[in-house]
Scaffold this active site. Structure first.
Site, PDB file in Angstrom:
ATOM      1  N   ARG A   5       0.473  -1.606   2.577  1.00 28.04           N
ATOM      2  CA  ARG A   5       0.343  -3.052   2.579  1.00 28.04           C
ATOM      3  C   ARG A   5       0.688  -3.693   1.237  1.00 28.04           C
ATOM      4  O   ARG A   5       1.439  -4.664   1.186  1.00 28.04           O
ATOM      5  CB  ARG A   5      -1.093  -3.461   2.979  1.00 28.04           C
ATOM      6  N   THR A   6       0.124  -3.165   0.160  1.00 32.82           N
ATOM      7  CA  THR A   6       0.333  -3.830  -1.128  1.00 32.82           C
ATOM      8  C   THR A   6       1.805  -3.798  -1.522  1.00 32.82           C
ATOM      9  O   THR A   6       2.390  -4.825  -1.879  1.00 32.82           O
ATOM     10  CB  THR A   6      -0.529  -3.171  -2.221  1.00 32.82           C
ATOM     11  N   LYS A  49       8.879  13.685 -14.984  1.00 38.37           N
ATOM     12  CA  LYS A  49       9.464  14.377 -16.138  1.00 38.37           C
ATOM     13  C   LYS A  49       8.616  14.200 -17.395  1.00 38.37           C
ATOM     14  O   LYS A  49       8.969  14.711 -18.458  1.00 38.37           O
ATOM     15  CB  LYS A  49      10.871  13.845 -16.410  1.00 38.37           C
ATOM     16  N   ARG A  97       1.165  -0.106  -9.529  1.00 39.65           N
ATOM     17  CA  ARG A  97      -0.045   0.601  -9.098  1.00 39.65           C
ATOM     18  C   ARG A  97      -0.069   1.952  -9.783  1.00 39.65           C
ATOM     19  O   ARG A  97       0.956   2.632  -9.860  1.00 39.65           O
ATOM     20  CB  ARG A  97      -0.087   0.772  -7.582  1.00 39.65           C
ATOM     21  N   HIS A 128      -8.313  -4.423  -8.328  1.00 38.72           N
ATOM     22  CA  HIS A 128      -7.208  -4.656  -7.385  1.00 38.72           C
ATOM     23  C   HIS A 128      -7.112  -6.169  -7.205  1.00 38.72           C
ATOM     24  O   HIS A 128      -7.446  -6.705  -6.152  1.00 38.72           O
ATOM     25  CB  HIS A 128      -7.502  -3.967  -6.055  1.00 38.72           C
TER      26      HIS A 128
END
Length: 305
Positions: A51-52, A80, A101, A129
């Site tokens: 969703r986000t 890496k 995120r 959030h």
């Protein structure tokens, strides 16, 4: 240049202006369809998201902009060993705004300190959030008319749930809010939320360990899942994950106008049968997330509306 790391980065007045803009976008989408023409959003997602991430991408595309980015750490140079600081300095050359995120708390904040473009915290560990909180506030205001004089039940994983922590921080700036914190003892809201946020601001709250006894008191029930990824011990997760499940029988105990919200994804904490109840608003909530993120992108890019 401005970033969004926490709901507290906006004053209450600014939150209202943001929601006013989101409401206008919802009602007049064509008016905003080219506002971000030529602009690029980078979605830097080091953790899985549906969703986000997709709502950010939908928001930018709806504004006439374009999107680039990655959806997991494994598909970026983080695999890496590249640092967040180096990644955002490179991304700043490619995009106009970034949604990030990350599983580590504070990573988006570190990125914002090195970035040449606005950075939006799209979730950092169990910390914050903020764009989900903006979605929650906009949903409440849209469906209830205003945010005041409400008894709000927060149910499930209140210890690790970043959506709950962000929402409490935002709601204590609105009058007449009462909190009912519903969770097993192991998953109660952190002490700093109780003392530094609720008690410090003089907000009424109570902690209970059963959903049934408080259903009739609630104006809003905010359900959350018990998150496997926040547990160090698999046995604890298995023992607690089914502790609270919302069923049609429990819904019969609630007010006729009580509203059920959930940041999603749902596992089994809300029975599928509840979806048919007109008070179940979590899919509408997900839809409203696009409008508020469109408003946020426009605001952080300082695009006249």
């Amino acid at each position: 240049m401005r970033h969004l790391m926490s709901p507290l980065d906006f004053t209450r007045e600014e939150l209202e202006q943001l929601m006013d803009l989101a409401d206008d976008i919802k009602n007049h989408p064509d008016k905003y369809s080219e506002k971000c023409h030529g602009k690029k959003l980078a979605t830097c997602f080091y953790e899985p998201s549906t969703r986000t991430r997709l709502s950010f991408e939908a928001a930018m595309l709806n504004l006439g902009g374009s999107v680039l980015g990655f959806s997991s750490a494994d598909s970026s140079s983080a695999a890496k060993g590249e640092s967040v600081s180096d990644t955002i300095r490179v991304i700043s050359s490619y995009a106009d705004i970034c949604a990030m995120r990350h599983p580590k708390e504070g990573a988006p904040l570190v990125a914002s300190s090195r970035s040449l473009i606005p950075v939006i915290n799209a979730g950092d560990g169990g910390h914050q959030h903020p764009t989900q909180t903006l979605t929650d506030l906009f949903t409440i205001r849209s469906l209830r008319g205003e945010i005041k004089d409400l008894t709000i039940g927060l149910c499930g994983d209140l210890k690790f749930g970043r959506t709950v922590h962000s929402l409490i921080n935002a709601l204590v700036r609105y009058p007449g809010i009462k909190f009912v914190l519903i969770s097993p003892e192991e998953l109660r809201v952190p002490e700093y939320i109780r003392e530094d946020v609720l008690e410090k601001n003089g907000y009424e709250y109570k902690e209970v360990d059963t959903l049934d006894d408080v259903m009739g008191e609630l104006d809003i029930l905010y359900m959350t899942r018990v998150q496997r990824e926040r547990f160090f011990n698999e046995e604890d997760y298995i023992r607690l994950k089914d502790f609270f499940i919302l069923t049609p029988e429990k819904m019969n105990l609630a007010k006729k106008d009580m509203m059920v919200l959930h940041p999603l994804p749902r596992v089994n904490e809300i029975a599928v049968d509840v979806d048919d109840d007109p008070r179940a608003m979590y899919f509408t909530q997900a839809k409203y997330g696009v409008f508020i993120r469109m408003a946020l992108i426009l605001t952080l890019l300082d695009i006249p509306c």
